[in-house]
Design a protein around this motif. Structure first.
Motif, PDB file in Angstrom:
ATOM      1  N   ARG A  51       6.954 -21.742  41.475  1.00  5.65           N
ATOM      2  CA  ARG A  51       6.111 -22.074  40.318  1.00  5.65           C
ATOM      3  C   ARG A  51       4.719 -22.487  40.782  1.00  5.65           C
ATOM      4  NH1 ARG A  51       8.897 -22.289  35.689  1.00  5.65           N
ATOM      5  NH2 ARG A  51      11.152 -22.644  35.820  1.00  5.65           N
ATOM      6  N   ASP A  52       3.744 -22.142  39.968  1.00  3.33           N
ATOM      7  CA  ASP A  52       2.361 -22.520  40.261  1.00  3.33           C
ATOM      8  C   ASP A  52       2.207 -24.012  39.991  1.00  3.33           C
ATOM      9  OD1 ASP A  52      -0.287 -22.742  40.641  1.00  3.33           O
ATOM     10  OD2 ASP A  52      -0.900 -21.321  39.088  1.00  3.33           O
ATOM     11  N   ARG A  53       1.916 -24.780  41.050  1.00  3.22           N
ATOM     12  CA  ARG A  53       1.819 -26.252  40.900  1.00  3.22           C
ATOM     13  C   ARG A  53       0.403 -26.720  40.585  1.00  3.22           C
ATOM     14  NH1 ARG A  53       6.676 -28.453  39.925  1.00  3.22           N
ATOM     15  NH2 ARG A  53       8.270 -27.618  41.302  1.00  3.22           N
ATOM     16  N   ARG A 101      11.840 -25.700  41.044  1.00  5.04           N
ATOM     17  CA  ARG A 101      10.505 -25.390  41.578  1.00  5.04           C
ATOM     18  C   ARG A 101      10.231 -23.884  41.605  1.00  5.04           C
ATOM     19  NH1 ARG A 101      10.949 -28.867  47.075  1.00  5.04           N
ATOM     20  NH2 ARG A 101      12.478 -30.357  46.285  1.00  5.04           N
ATOM     21  N   CYS A 102      11.208 -23.125  41.131  1.00  6.25           N
ATOM     22  CA  CYS A 102      11.067 -21.657  41.159  1.00  6.25           C
ATOM     23  C   CYS A 102      11.165 -21.071  39.760  1.00  6.25           C
ATOM     24  CB  CYS A 102      12.174 -21.036  42.011  1.00  6.25           C
ATOM     25  SG  CYS A 102      12.067 -21.425  43.755  1.00  6.25           S
ATOM     26  N   GLU A 103      10.414 -20.015  39.544  1.00  5.11           N
ATOM     27  CA  GLU A 103      10.621 -19.171  38.361  1.00  5.11           C
ATOM     28  C   GLU A 103      11.719 -18.170  38.704  1.00  5.11           C
ATOM     29  OE1 GLU A 103       7.395 -17.366  35.840  1.00  5.11           O
ATOM     30  OE2 GLU A 103       6.197 -18.125  37.526  1.00  5.11           O
TER      31      GLU A 103
END
Length: 506
Positions: free
Chosen positions: A503-505, A421-423
């Protein structure tokens, strides 16, 4: 901007603040006309026509150019020993400010190919030795020192031959000896290291301006401490050689020198004629990177300027730290998994024993971070790699790949891993622009890159087993994941940056 672009910007700003000219101009000034004085970090030294200069190291050419500009006609003569090909490389890169002007009073001797002592470096050391020996009590010797100085100032104690000392250094390095251990051995077998240059220059006043490339900035270790009293004895040297199982395979000449030297420290010598000043360090570079990261909107924290130890353990430390940050973004930092990761981190920190690192305090600072802002963790230092393969790479590229592989595995092992869920980008680079025998300074890595490699049939573990990280990174987008800066003209060890954002969801 992408995380990669941000990481590159931070690295460049960190290196920029420890470039020779800005550092010298911050530290050194010439004041007064009638009775001029050299002001060095607030200390005043009278200057007549009695000023000499010597230097050795990867950053010394740029330091010498800046020093000559400041000193002008007060400088009588200088000699610097610098890496082979550096003048041509700087010329090609358009870095004119790091080159000496035509008709300079400073002689340049290039040597130490691949950062190893060679006959040209020996010639440079001999010229510096001769200049120092000829000084009087009325003279002032300005000594410029930076990383790589050890290899550029080889003057083995007779009957040791340069080739014998070089072979011993290579063997130590290949067995994973840290820079401090290498320098302990070099000093013991050298005429100029371990305070030897300062002793030769006596009774002249000696002022050393030092760009540190060693953890903790110990004066007697940087470039093997040519102007600092040694804190090591022959016994310390013997212990290093024993640790790496080399006592039974020493050349006869080395045995002769070691057996004829006192095994305990002698009575402290008088170094009152010496003034040693650190003008640049990894800490200074990290502080600037932190300032820039905050300007880009990150919550920025400095982990340590002294990260050292086995590269596998250091990579594991970074992987656990990144996992904890991602758990925090997912609101799971205080759960069972977060506690497990914190425990892993504390255990790894205890094993690595990084000087000055208070991990419990650092983790407390992390707990106070909100989930809304991206995070940047900065660190510096120098890891050690045990060479097992015949591949191409350096410690920074290997560290980046190990972190990427570790995160990839952690992501695969956890269902709906917060890592996904992360960059995430991890950067490790050498501030001198070099990383092993490659054209890169380091590399960028992410778990996605390792996953992409597996999709293409490339096994990151196999590349690591062969110490072949450079070849791995070269496979992707024309080496886009390699950090290529060219020579920077400076050297304050390595810099690492971890950049993370949700991250952009949408």
């Amino acid at each position: 901007m992408s995380l990669r672009e941000h990481a590159l910007s931070l690295f460049r700003s960190a290196v920029g603040t420890v470039r020779p000219a800005p550092m010298l101009k911050r530290a050194v000034k010439l004041q007064g006309d009638g009775c001029p004085q050299l002001i060095v970090k607030g200390r005043a030294f009278p200057v007549k026509r009695n000023l000499y200069l010597v230097g050795f190291g990867k950053a010394v050419l740029g330091m010498a150019a800046a020093a000559e500009e400041i000193l002008g006609d007060h400088l009588i003569r200088g000699i610097v020993s610098v890496p082979l090909g550096i003048q041509e490389s700087l010329q090609r890169a358009g870095m004119q400010e790091m080159l000496l002007k035509p008709h300079s009073r400073i002689q340049v001797i290039e040597g130490a190919k691949n950062n190893l002592p060679d006959p040209e470096a020996l010639r440079g050391a001999g010229a510096i030795q001769e200049l120092a020996q000829g000084l009087t009590a009325d003279d002032l010797l300005l000594v410029l020192i930076s990383g790589g100085g050890s290899a550029l100032l080889p003057a083995p104690i007779p009957p040791i031959l340069l080739e014998e000392k070089e072979k011993l250094t290579k063997m130590l390095a290949s067995r994973g000896a840290a820079i401090q251990e290498l320098n302990t051995v070099r000093k013991t077998l050298s005429l100029l290291k371990g305070g030897g240059l300062a002793r030769l220059a006596y009774p002249a006043q000696v002022v050393s301006l030092i760009l540190s490339d060693v953890i903790g900035d110990p004066l007697d270790i940087i470039a093997s401490g040519p102007t600092a009293a040694s804190s090591h004895s022959v016994q310390d040297c013997l212990q290093v050689l024993a640790k790496y199982n080399l006592l039974q395979s020493l050349p006869k000449s080395v045995e002769t020198v070691l057996s004829s030297s006192p095994t305990t420290r002698a009575t402290p010598e008088d170094y009152s004629h010496v003034c040693n000043i650190i003008i640049g360090s990894n800490t200074l570079a990290l502080d600037e990177a932190k300032r820039q990261a905050e300007g880009l909107g990150y919550v920025a924290l400095i982990l340590s300027a002294a990260v050292c130890g086995d590269i596998g353990h250091v990579a594991a430390l970074y992987c656990q730290l990144i996992r904890l940050l991602c758990l925090g973004f997912a609101g799971l930092g205080e759960g069972p998994l977060g506690n497990e990761v914190r425990g892993n981190l504390l255990q790894l920190a205890a094993e690595l024993d990084i000087p000055g690192l208070n991990l419990a305090e650092f983790l407390q600072a992390l707990q106070g971070l909100g989930p809304e802002k991206p995070v940047c963790i900065l660190a510096g230092g120098e890891t050690t790699v045990r060479l097992r393969g015949s591949g191409k790479g350096g410690r920074n590229q290997e560290l980046a790949l190990r972190v990427g592989l570790g995160l990839h595995r952690a992501q695969g092992a956890e269902a709906s891993s917060p890592l996904g869920r992360c960059e995430i980008i991890f950067l490790s680079g050498g501030t001198d622009g070099q990383d092993g025998p490659t054209g890169a300074a380091g590399a960028f890595c992410s778990p996605e890159l390792v996953d992409e490699a597996f999709q293409e049939g490339l096994d990151a573990e196999a590349f690591l087993s062969n110490n072949d990280s450079y070849t791995f990174f070269s496979h992707f987008q024309r080496g886009r994941h390699l950090l290529v800066t060219g020579l920077t003209g400076t050297n304050v060890m390595d810099i690492q940056a971890v950049l993370i954002r949700p991250r952009d969801r949408s």
